[in-house]
Every structure is written in structure tokens, then in C-alpha cells.
Design a protein around this motif. Sequence first.
Motif, PDB file in Angstrom:
ATOM      1  N   SER A  14       0.773  -1.473   0.190  1.00 51.00           N
ATOM      2  CA  SER A  14      -0.003  -0.325   0.384  1.00 51.00           C
ATOM      3  C   SER A  14       0.717   1.140  -0.032  1.00 51.00           C
ATOM      4  N   GLY A  15       0.486   2.378  -0.022  1.00 48.59           N
ATOM      5  CA  GLY A  15       0.835   3.858  -0.201  1.00 48.59           C
ATOM      6  C   GLY A  15       1.939   3.815  -1.496  1.00 48.59           C
ATOM      7  N   ARG A  16       3.271   4.382  -0.337  1.00 44.70           N
ATOM      8  CA  ARG A  16       4.299   4.676  -1.714  1.00 44.70           C
ATOM      9  C   ARG A  16       5.099   3.470  -2.184  1.00 44.70           C
ATOM     10  N   MET A  17       4.482   1.784  -1.098  1.00 47.00           N
ATOM     11  CA  MET A  17       5.405   0.467  -1.081  1.00 47.00           C
ATOM     12  C   MET A  17       4.625   0.117  -2.818  1.00 47.00           C
ATOM     13  N   SER A  18       3.125   0.800  -3.213  1.00 46.03           N
ATOM     14  CA  SER A  18       2.764  -0.319  -4.408  1.00 46.03           C
ATOM     15  C   SER A  18       3.035   0.511  -5.449  1.00 46.03           C
ATOM     16  N   LEU A  19       4.346  -0.451  -6.123  1.00 48.52           N
ATOM     17  CA  LEU A  19       4.954   0.348  -7.035  1.00 48.52           C
ATOM     18  C   LEU A  19       4.740  -0.070  -8.661  1.00 48.52           C
ATOM     19  N   LEU A  20       3.290  -0.692  -8.959  1.00 48.23           N
ATOM     20  CA  LEU A  20       3.108  -0.983 -10.166  1.00 48.23           C
ATOM     21  C   LEU A  20       1.866   0.455 -10.636  1.00 48.23           C
ATOM     22  N   THR A  21       2.049   0.448 -11.905  1.00 50.71           N
ATOM     23  CA  THR A  21       0.396   1.573 -12.191  1.00 50.71           C
ATOM     24  C   THR A  21      -1.126   0.677 -12.413  1.00 50.71           C
ATOM     25  N   LEU A  31       1.053 -12.762 -16.557  1.00 48.11           N
ATOM     26  CA  LEU A  31       0.199 -11.041 -16.544  1.00 48.11           C
ATOM     27  C   LEU A  31       1.572 -10.226 -16.647  1.00 48.11           C
ATOM     28  N   SER A  32       0.420  -9.386 -16.874  1.00 50.55           N
ATOM     29  CA  SER A  32       1.617  -8.591 -17.565  1.00 50.55           C
ATOM     30  C   SER A  32       0.894  -7.045 -16.418  1.00 50.55           C
ATOM     31  N   ALA A  33       1.670  -6.550 -16.420  1.00 49.87           N
ATOM     32  CA  ALA A  33       1.287  -5.059 -16.020  1.00 49.87           C
ATOM     33  C   ALA A  33       2.531  -3.744 -16.385  1.00 49.87           C
ATOM     34  N   GLU A  34       2.603  -2.586 -15.455  1.00 51.08           N
ATOM     35  CA  GLU A  34       3.317  -1.028 -15.951  1.00 51.08           C
ATOM     36  C   GLU A  34       3.970  -0.792 -15.612  1.00 51.08           C
ATOM     37  N   VAL A  35       4.714  -0.113 -15.676  1.00 50.03           N
ATOM     38  CA  VAL A  35       5.087   0.922 -13.844  1.00 50.03           C
ATOM     39  C   VAL A  35       5.632   2.489 -14.874  1.00 50.03           C
ATOM     40  N   GLU A  36       4.750   3.073 -14.210  1.00 49.81           N
ATOM     41  CA  GLU A  36       5.125   4.257 -14.912  1.00 49.81           C
ATOM     42  C   GLU A  36       5.973   5.629 -14.513  1.00 49.81           C
ATOM     43  N   PRO A  50      17.253   3.387  -9.604  1.00 49.84           N
ATOM     44  CA  PRO A  50      18.161   2.675 -10.813  1.00 49.84           C
ATOM     45  C   PRO A  50      17.232   1.815 -11.277  1.00 49.84           C
ATOM     46  N   SER A  51      17.915   0.926 -11.972  1.00 48.05           N
ATOM     47  CA  SER A  51      17.398  -0.367 -12.893  1.00 48.05           C
ATOM     48  C   SER A  51      17.487  -1.556 -11.923  1.00 48.05           C
ATOM     49  N   TRP A  52      17.786  -1.445 -10.484  1.00 50.73           N
ATOM     50  CA  TRP A  52      18.167  -2.609  -9.376  1.00 50.73           C
ATOM     51  C   TRP A  52      16.463  -2.686  -9.398  1.00 50.73           C
ATOM     52  N   VAL A  53      16.024  -1.345  -8.810  1.00 48.36           N
ATOM     53  CA  VAL A  53      14.674  -1.608  -8.129  1.00 48.36           C
ATOM     54  C   VAL A  53      13.998  -2.730  -9.800  1.00 48.36           C
ATOM     55  N   GLY A  54      13.738  -2.736 -10.809  1.00 48.62           N
ATOM     56  CA  GLY A  54      13.409  -3.254 -11.350  1.00 48.62           C
ATOM     57  C   GLY A  54      13.069  -4.744 -10.780  1.00 48.62           C
ATOM     58  N   LEU A  55      14.026  -5.389 -10.124  1.00 49.06           N
ATOM     59  CA  LEU A  55      13.933  -6.664  -9.254  1.00 49.06           C
ATOM     60  C   LEU A  55      12.488  -6.251  -8.739  1.00 49.06           C
ATOM     61  N   GLU A  56      12.193  -5.753  -7.963  1.00 50.47           N
ATOM     62  CA  GLU A  56      11.067  -4.789  -6.911  1.00 50.47           C
ATOM     63  C   GLU A  56      10.206  -4.971  -8.029  1.00 50.47           C
ATOM     64  N   TYR A  57       9.940  -3.754  -9.290  1.00 52.99           N
ATOM     65  CA  TYR A  57       8.730  -4.255  -9.879  1.00 52.99           C
ATOM     66  C   TYR A  57       8.724  -5.371 -10.308  1.00 52.99           C
ATOM     67  N   LEU A  58       9.705  -6.509 -10.866  1.00 56.36           N
ATOM     68  CA  LEU A  58       9.309  -8.236 -11.481  1.00 56.36           C
ATOM     69  C   LEU A  58       8.333  -8.748 -10.016  1.00 56.36           C
ATOM     70  N   SER A  96      14.432   5.926 -16.956  1.00 60.81           N
ATOM     71  CA  SER A  96      14.239   7.598 -17.260  1.00 60.81           C
ATOM     72  C   SER A  96      12.898   8.054 -16.895  1.00 60.81           C
ATOM     73  N   VAL A  97      13.187   8.554 -16.031  1.00 64.05           N
ATOM     74  CA  VAL A  97      11.974   9.488 -15.345  1.00 64.05           C
ATOM     75  C   VAL A  97      11.028  10.362 -17.013  1.00 64.05           C
ATOM     76  N   GLY A  98       9.717   9.469 -16.859  1.00 62.06           N
ATOM     77  CA  GLY A  98       8.899   9.551 -18.376  1.00 62.06           C
ATOM     78  C   GLY A  98       8.764   8.695 -18.981  1.00 62.06           C
ATOM     79  N   SER A  99       9.809   7.337 -18.755  1.00 60.40           N
ATOM     80  CA  SER A  99       9.711   6.177 -19.321  1.00 60.40           C
ATOM     81  C   SER A  99       8.908   5.344 -18.411  1.00 60.40           C
ATOM     82  N   ILE A 100       7.294   4.924 -19.507  1.00 58.94           N
ATOM     83  CA  ILE A 100       6.465   3.892 -19.013  1.00 58.94           C
ATOM     84  C   ILE A 100       7.589   2.093 -19.407  1.00 58.94           C
ATOM     85  N   LEU A 101       6.752   1.564 -17.854  1.00 56.93           N
ATOM     86  CA  LEU A 101       8.058  -0.335 -18.417  1.00 56.93           C
ATOM     87  C   LEU A 101       6.713  -1.060 -18.195  1.00 56.93           C
ATOM     88  N   THR A 102       7.050  -1.675 -19.044  1.00 55.08           N
ATOM     89  CA  THR A 102       6.069  -3.107 -19.270  1.00 55.08           C
ATOM     90  C   THR A 102       6.454  -4.501 -19.068  1.00 55.08           C
TER      91      THR A 102
END
Length: 152
Positions: A14-21, A31-36, A50-58, A96-102
Motif C-alpha cells: 500500500s501507499g508508496r510501496m505499491s510500485l505498479l501503475t 500476467l503483464s503490468a505497467e510502471v510509469e 536505478p535499474s536494480w529496482v526493476g527486481l522489485e517491479y518484477l 528514465s523519468v517519463g518512461s513506461i515499463l511493461t
Amino acid sequence: MASDYNVAELVPHSGRMSLLTNILDYGDGWLSAEVEIKKDSMFSDEFGVPSWVGLEYLAQAIGAYAGLQERLHGGAPKLGFLIGTRKYTSTQEYFSVGSILTIKVIKNLQAENGLSAFDCVLHSSDNCEATARLNVFQPKNAEEFLKGAKNE
């Protein structure tokens, strides 16, 4: 199948720790998801996220997959744990700020004891790609599991 669920309905963060958009789509075993990526995204600095945060997005996308399975069977999302990863790689150091991650997570293996393995791919609108295989554990009762771990 397009998703009828939003992130808050599937992921127990919840809150800021919910990282998916958004939850984009799902099917049998995936499943597919998106992060802005925004200037005020969690973990953002002057270069982006930082790209290492991608691990948490996954990992959160896997959590969304698990939450979806619970919802489809009449339950509520449960707490799960990332227990390991193999070969997390990213073609860039920052999102990058403004990028969309799928993100796409694909169930590779699921055992009766709550252990699962997922193949994961993340593509960004600014041509970054990250991949990994994540091992996760979802106990039947997370509170009892955590109590048992404390007592040992």
C-alpha cells in the motif's frame, strides 16, 4: 484477457510501496503490468530510478499474479516472499523519468508447498530491457510462518 482488476485489488502493498501503475493483461500462467516512472517515484533520484529496482517491479508483478489467482478463486491477496533470483540483467543503469515499463511474468514452476519460479521480462519505452528468473514463496498463512521464523 484484459484485466478487470486494479493494482490495489491484487497486491497487498500500500501507499508508496505499491510500485505498479496498472495491470494490463493476464492469461493462463502469466500476467503483464505497467510502471510509469515519475520524478516522485519511490527510489527516484536525479537520474531516474536505478535499474536494480526493476527486481522489485518484477516481484510485485508476481504478487499481482498471485493476487489474481486468489481473486479468481474467491479469496483475497496474500503476503508472499521473494526468496531468490537468477541472472537479473538490465541493459541500462536507470529507468528514465517519463518512461513506461511493461512487465511480463510467466509462471515456470509451482510446487504444492508454496514455492514458485517465474521467468520475467521488463521493457521500457526508452529501450531498456531487464530479465530475471525469480523464485518466490507464498505460505498458506504468512502470519504463522513469520511467527515460526521469529521463534527459531
